[in-house]
Design a protein around this motif. Structure first.
Motif, PDB file in Angstrom:
ATOM      1  N   SER A   1       0.851  -1.197   0.000  1.00  0.00           N
ATOM      2  CA  SER A   1       0.000   0.000   0.000  1.00  0.00           C
ATOM      3  C   SER A   1       0.885   1.245   0.000  1.00  0.00           C
ATOM      4  N   VAL A   2       0.583   2.161  -0.888  1.00  0.00           N
ATOM      5  CA  VAL A   2       1.306   3.432  -0.952  1.00  0.00           C
ATOM      6  C   VAL A   2       0.263   4.540  -0.837  1.00  0.00           C
ATOM      7  N   TRP A   3       0.377   5.383   0.170  1.00  0.00           N
ATOM      8  CA  TRP A   3      -0.591   6.458   0.366  1.00  0.00           C
ATOM      9  C   TRP A   3       0.115   7.804   0.247  1.00  0.00           C
ATOM     10  N   GLU A   4      -0.659   8.864   0.199  1.00  0.00           N
ATOM     11  CA  GLU A   4      -0.232  10.239  -0.093  1.00  0.00           C
ATOM     12  C   GLU A   4       0.107  10.351  -1.584  1.00  0.00           C
ATOM     13  N   SER A   5      -0.510  11.328  -2.236  1.00  0.00           N
ATOM     14  CA  SER A   5      -0.413  11.426  -3.691  1.00  0.00           C
ATOM     15  C   SER A   5       1.022  11.591  -4.178  1.00  0.00           C
ATOM     16  N   VAL A   6       1.839  12.367  -3.474  1.00  0.00           N
ATOM     17  CA  VAL A   6       3.224  12.550  -3.902  1.00  0.00           C
ATOM     18  C   VAL A   6       3.978  11.221  -3.843  1.00  0.00           C
ATOM     19  N   ALA A   7       3.779  10.460  -2.768  1.00  0.00           N
ATOM     20  CA  ALA A   7       4.446   9.165  -2.653  1.00  0.00           C
ATOM     21  C   ALA A   7       3.971   8.207  -3.747  1.00  0.00           C
ATOM     22  N   ILE A   8       2.677   8.244  -4.048  1.00  0.00           N
ATOM     23  CA  ILE A   8       2.146   7.387  -5.114  1.00  0.00           C
ATOM     24  C   ILE A   8       2.810   7.737  -6.439  1.00  0.00           C
ATOM     25  N   MET A   9       2.902   9.012  -6.742  1.00  0.00           N
ATOM     26  CA  MET A   9       3.452   9.402  -8.040  1.00  0.00           C
ATOM     27  C   MET A   9       4.957   9.173  -8.115  1.00  0.00           C
ATOM     28  N   GLU A  10       5.670   9.328  -7.012  1.00  0.00           N
ATOM     29  CA  GLU A  10       7.091   8.974  -7.000  1.00  0.00           C
ATOM     30  C   GLU A  10       7.266   7.467  -7.234  1.00  0.00           C
ATOM     31  N   THR A  11       6.397   6.673  -6.632  1.00  0.00           N
ATOM     32  CA  THR A  11       6.455   5.230  -6.839  1.00  0.00           C
ATOM     33  C   THR A  11       6.207   4.878  -8.297  1.00  0.00           C
ATOM     34  N   LEU A  12       5.223   5.530  -8.903  1.00  0.00           N
ATOM     35  CA  LEU A  12       4.939   5.286 -10.312  1.00  0.00           C
ATOM     36  C   LEU A  12       6.116   5.715 -11.189  1.00  0.00           C
ATOM     37  N   ALA A  13       6.742   6.846 -10.861  1.00  0.00           N
ATOM     38  CA  ALA A  13       7.885   7.314 -11.643  1.00  0.00           C
ATOM     39  C   ALA A  13       9.042   6.323 -11.568  1.00  0.00           C
ATOM     40  N   GLU A  14       9.228   5.676 -10.427  1.00  0.00           N
ATOM     41  CA  GLU A  14      10.267   4.653 -10.288  1.00  0.00           C
ATOM     42  C   GLU A  14       9.927   3.406 -11.091  1.00  0.00           C
TER      43      GLU A  14
END
Length: 215
Positions: free
Chosen positions: A63-76
């Motif tokens: 689970s990845v929460w907080e929009s910035v963390a989600i988008m950083e995860t997607l960028a990786e």
């Protein structure tokens, strides 16, 4: 992957990763939880430890929460997609304005909330909200002047996804913008992924009374 979101009409934070994933063609299952209901928090807690949306459930079950963390995860995970600018200085700039959006503009959030269905022109114009609008206008103009548009850093990316709900607010509340900022708002509104979100929001029939009234 799964993305847990709230109402598309109201949930500004949910909009950010959803639009990003749609734009870059990242497949995911959408799990929508209606906001403002007695069981809303319990439903979200099944996926996110904060009880808030959005939350990304990755294909390995994390689970990845907080929009910035989600988008950083997607960028990786999707490094081939230019979610952040390739240039290091531009990337640092994009991260800075995205973090500023994540952490700031509290007066705008309070007084000009997201309601895609609604039209409240001229309302919510407190001094604090208008100061936030002016800062955003200047920030957008600086990016467009520096990187040449059509989006904040040239091509659509995370920074644009972060500001997409702000554009939805501006479309509803109609604060006065400079022409470059207004033109950017129109371009972002017309982006296919944003249009897809708006279309879904317009089909929703789940009013939350607090967000439907503007004195």
């Amino acid at each position: 992957m799964k993305l847990v979101i709230g109402d598309k009409n109201y949930s500004s934070w949910s909009m950010r990763p959803w639009v990003l994933m749609k734009h870059f063609g990242i497949p995911f299952e959408e799990i929508k939880v209606w906001l403002g209901e007695p069981d809303t928090r319990a439903s979200i807690l099944q996926h996110s430890p904060t009880g808030k949306v959005p939350c990304l459930i990755t294909d390995d079950g994390a689970s990845v929460w907080e929009s910035v963390a989600i988008m950083e995860t997607l960028a990786e995970r999707f490094a081939q997609s230019p979610m952040w600018p390739r240039d290091a200085a531009a990337r640092a700039h994009a991260r800075s304005i995205s973090a500023e959006m994540h952490a700031g503009f509290g007066e705008l959030r309070t007084n000009m909330w997201m309601n895609i269905h609604a039209s409240f022109p001229g309302k919510g114009a407190t001094p604090g909200a208008l100061a936030d609008v002016a800062r955003i206008d200047a920030l957008w103009r600086d990016c467009l002047d520096t990187y040449g548009g059509p989006f904040l850093f040239g091509e659509f990316g995370i920074a644009d996804a972060m500001y997409a709900p702000v554009v939805m607010r501006f479309n509803t509340w109609r604060p006065v913008l400079s022409e470059p900022a207004a033109a950017y708002a129109r371009r972002l509104t017309d982006a296919p992924a944003v249009q897809a979100w708006i279309a879904d929001a317009m089909r929703e029939t789940h009013p939350i009374a607090y967000y439907e009234t503007c004195e």
